[in-house]
Structure formats: C-alpha cells, structure tokens
Design an enzyme around this catalytic site. Sequence first.
Site, PDB file in Angstrom:
ATOM      1  N   HIS A 166      48.991  52.853  41.373  1.00 48.97           N
ATOM      2  CA  HIS A 166      49.570  51.573  41.830  1.00 48.97           C
ATOM      3  C   HIS A 166      50.383  50.932  40.699  1.00 48.97           C
ATOM      4  O   HIS A 166      51.518  50.484  40.926  1.00 48.97           O
ATOM      5  CB  HIS A 166      48.424  50.660  42.286  1.00 48.97           C
ATOM      6  CG  HIS A 166      48.856  49.289  42.713  1.00 48.97           C
ATOM      7  ND1 HIS A 166      48.695  48.814  43.991  1.00 48.97           N
ATOM      8  CD2 HIS A 166      49.437  48.272  42.014  1.00 48.97           C
ATOM      9  CE1 HIS A 166      49.174  47.580  44.057  1.00 48.97           C
ATOM     10  NE2 HIS A 166      49.612  47.218  42.873  1.00 48.97           N
ATOM     11  N   GLU A 167      49.809  50.916  39.493  1.00 45.07           N
ATOM     12  CA  GLU A 167      50.506  50.271  38.369  1.00 45.07           C
ATOM     13  C   GLU A 167      51.713  51.090  37.929  1.00 45.07           C
ATOM     14  O   GLU A 167      52.771  50.529  37.610  1.00 45.07           O
ATOM     15  CB  GLU A 167      49.547  50.038  37.201  1.00 45.07           C
ATOM     16  CG  GLU A 167      48.345  49.162  37.534  1.00 45.07           C
ATOM     17  CD  GLU A 167      48.696  47.858  38.216  1.00 45.07           C
ATOM     18  OE1 GLU A 167      49.768  47.288  37.929  1.00 45.07           O
ATOM     19  OE2 GLU A 167      47.907  47.400  39.061  1.00 45.07           O
TER      20      GLU A 167
ATOM     21  N   GLY B 180      44.570  45.392  37.714  1.00 46.35           N
ATOM     22  CA  GLY B 180      45.673  45.941  36.939  1.00 46.35           C
ATOM     23  C   GLY B 180      46.849  44.982  36.981  1.00 46.35           C
ATOM     24  O   GLY B 180      46.934  44.125  37.866  1.00 46.35           O
TER      25      GLY B 180
ATOM     26  N   GLN C 185      55.696  42.928  36.439  1.00 49.27           N
ATOM     27  CA  GLN C 185      55.117  41.825  37.209  1.00 49.27           C
ATOM     28  C   GLN C 185      55.131  40.504  36.431  1.00 49.27           C
ATOM     29  O   GLN C 185      54.967  39.442  37.030  1.00 49.27           O
ATOM     30  CB  GLN C 185      53.676  42.141  37.614  1.00 49.27           C
ATOM     31  CG  GLN C 185      53.565  43.245  38.662  1.00 49.27           C
ATOM     32  CD  GLN C 185      52.126  43.476  39.045  1.00 49.27           C
ATOM     33  OE1 GLN C 185      51.416  44.223  38.382  1.00 49.27           O
ATOM     34  NE2 GLN C 185      51.667  42.818  40.097  1.00 49.27           N
TER      35      GLN C 185
ATOM     36  N   CYS D  47      47.675  43.415  45.563  1.00 56.66           N
ATOM     37  CA  CYS D  47      48.618  43.355  44.445  1.00 56.66           C
ATOM     38  C   CYS D  47      48.812  41.890  44.071  1.00 56.66           C
ATOM     39  O   CYS D  47      49.005  41.048  44.947  1.00 56.66           O
ATOM     40  CB  CYS D  47      49.947  43.984  44.858  1.00 56.66           C
ATOM     41  SG  CYS D  47      51.177  43.982  43.538  1.00 56.66           S
ATOM     42  N   LEU D  48      48.773  41.598  42.781  1.00 55.36           N
ATOM     43  CA  LEU D  48      48.936  40.216  42.336  1.00 55.36           C
ATOM     44  C   LEU D  48      50.330  39.670  42.647  1.00 55.36           C
ATOM     45  O   LEU D  48      50.530  38.463  42.662  1.00 55.36           O
ATOM     46  CB  LEU D  48      48.652  40.105  40.834  1.00 55.36           C
ATOM     47  CG  LEU D  48      47.208  40.425  40.425  1.00 55.36           C
ATOM     48  CD1 LEU D  48      47.057  40.322  38.915  1.00 55.36           C
ATOM     49  CD2 LEU D  48      46.211  39.522  41.125  1.00 55.36           C
TER      50      LEU D  48
ATOM     51  N   HIS E  44      54.716  50.302  39.897  1.00 53.69           N
ATOM     52  CA  HIS E  44      55.440  49.085  39.507  1.00 53.69           C
ATOM     53  C   HIS E  44      56.529  49.396  38.471  1.00 53.69           C
ATOM     54  O   HIS E  44      57.545  48.702  38.416  1.00 53.69           O
ATOM     55  CB  HIS E  44      54.482  48.053  38.904  1.00 53.69           C
ATOM     56  CG  HIS E  44      53.749  47.231  39.927  1.00 53.69           C
ATOM     57  ND1 HIS E  44      54.383  46.412  40.814  1.00 53.69           N
ATOM     58  CD2 HIS E  44      52.421  47.090  40.176  1.00 53.69           C
ATOM     59  CE1 HIS E  44      53.480  45.806  41.575  1.00 53.69           C
ATOM     60  NE2 HIS E  44      52.278  46.197  41.214  1.00 53.69           N
TER      61      HIS E  44
HETATM   62 NI    NI Z   1      50.489  45.508  42.047  1.00 53.82          NI
END
Ligand code: NI
Length: 178
Positions: free
Chosen positions: A143-144, A47, A52, A101-102, A147
């Site tokens: 999770h997304e 995701g 981000q 997480c990226l 953000h």
């Molecule tokens: Ni993330």
Amino acid sequence: MALLKIARMGHPVLLGRAEPVQEPGSPAIRQLIEDMIETMHDASGAGLAAPQVHVPLRLFVYHVPAQRSTGDDDPPREVDALINPVLTPIGDEMTTCTEGCLSIPGLRGAVPRPARIRYEGLDRNGQAVSGEASGFLAVVLQHEQDHLDGILYPMRMTDLSRLGYETEYARFGMGVGA
Ligand code: NI
C-alpha cells in the site's frame, strides 16, 4: 518534532511518481522520518508515505501493531522507515484485505494484492534491509509503495461494491481480511 499536514485524495501530489532519496541518513531525511512517524501515530495509521505529506520522495514509515499481526509469519513490528524500496512478489498467490488510507479518511475498501513479497531498501538509519513479508506487513508495504508511484488503493480495487465507510463496515461487517 512536528505534525505534518496529510494530503487527501484529489490533491495532485498523491498521483505523481516520487523521486529517489539521494541522501538517506542525512539530517533532513531523519527529521522528515521523525515527523512522519509522529504524524502517523497522531492519525492512528499503520503507514504513511512521504507524498502523503507533500514530499515527493521515495520513502515511507510503517509498523505492524500487535492487534494487526496475523500470526508467526507476520509478527508485530516496531515503527521503521523504508527508503528507496523495491518490492517483488513471491509466487502467484493473491490475498484480499480491507484497507484504509490516511489520505482517504473514513473509507475502507477490499483490495487484492500478492500475498507474499520480498522487500529491499534502506531503514531509517540509511542501512540496507531486506526480507520476505506476508500477512499485514505485506499489505502495508505494498500500500505504501503504491503511494510512491501515485497509486491509491481504490485504483487497485476490482470490485467497487466493496468500497464503503468504516462506520458502516463496523455496523454491517467488512468481509474478508483485516
Ligand atoms: Ni495510504
């Protein structure tokens, strides 16, 4: 198509509250979604949320790869976007998954979250979508969504002893969850 730069933990764009998308389905939003999908795949993520990539709007892209599917209630899913999402927990059951997480490369941590949720929003074409999610899909959506509200997964952790490097988890085990 373009790869976008991913903000890392410590950048203030990750801590703000994102604004609703005013023109879902517009060429600019479609292009952003295409670029986010390309960026997510390039980084091997499940995701990616717009903040981000330094765009403070309420949308994210996600998928459920076959190897992350947790069963019949959580089948693999093709990549899509969710725009202006609203998530609502169903029931009181909680689950703990090991998340990455990226924006926090190299680390993973065990995060408790509601096990089942209802989701509503608009897909990549600006069409209304809704449904129920459990398993990996429920985790990635939550999770997304976080953000979009400036929340990173370590801020949800209740036991920081379960935050570690993925290389070490691969060697020594990562406990419960995906
Ligand atoms: Ni993330």
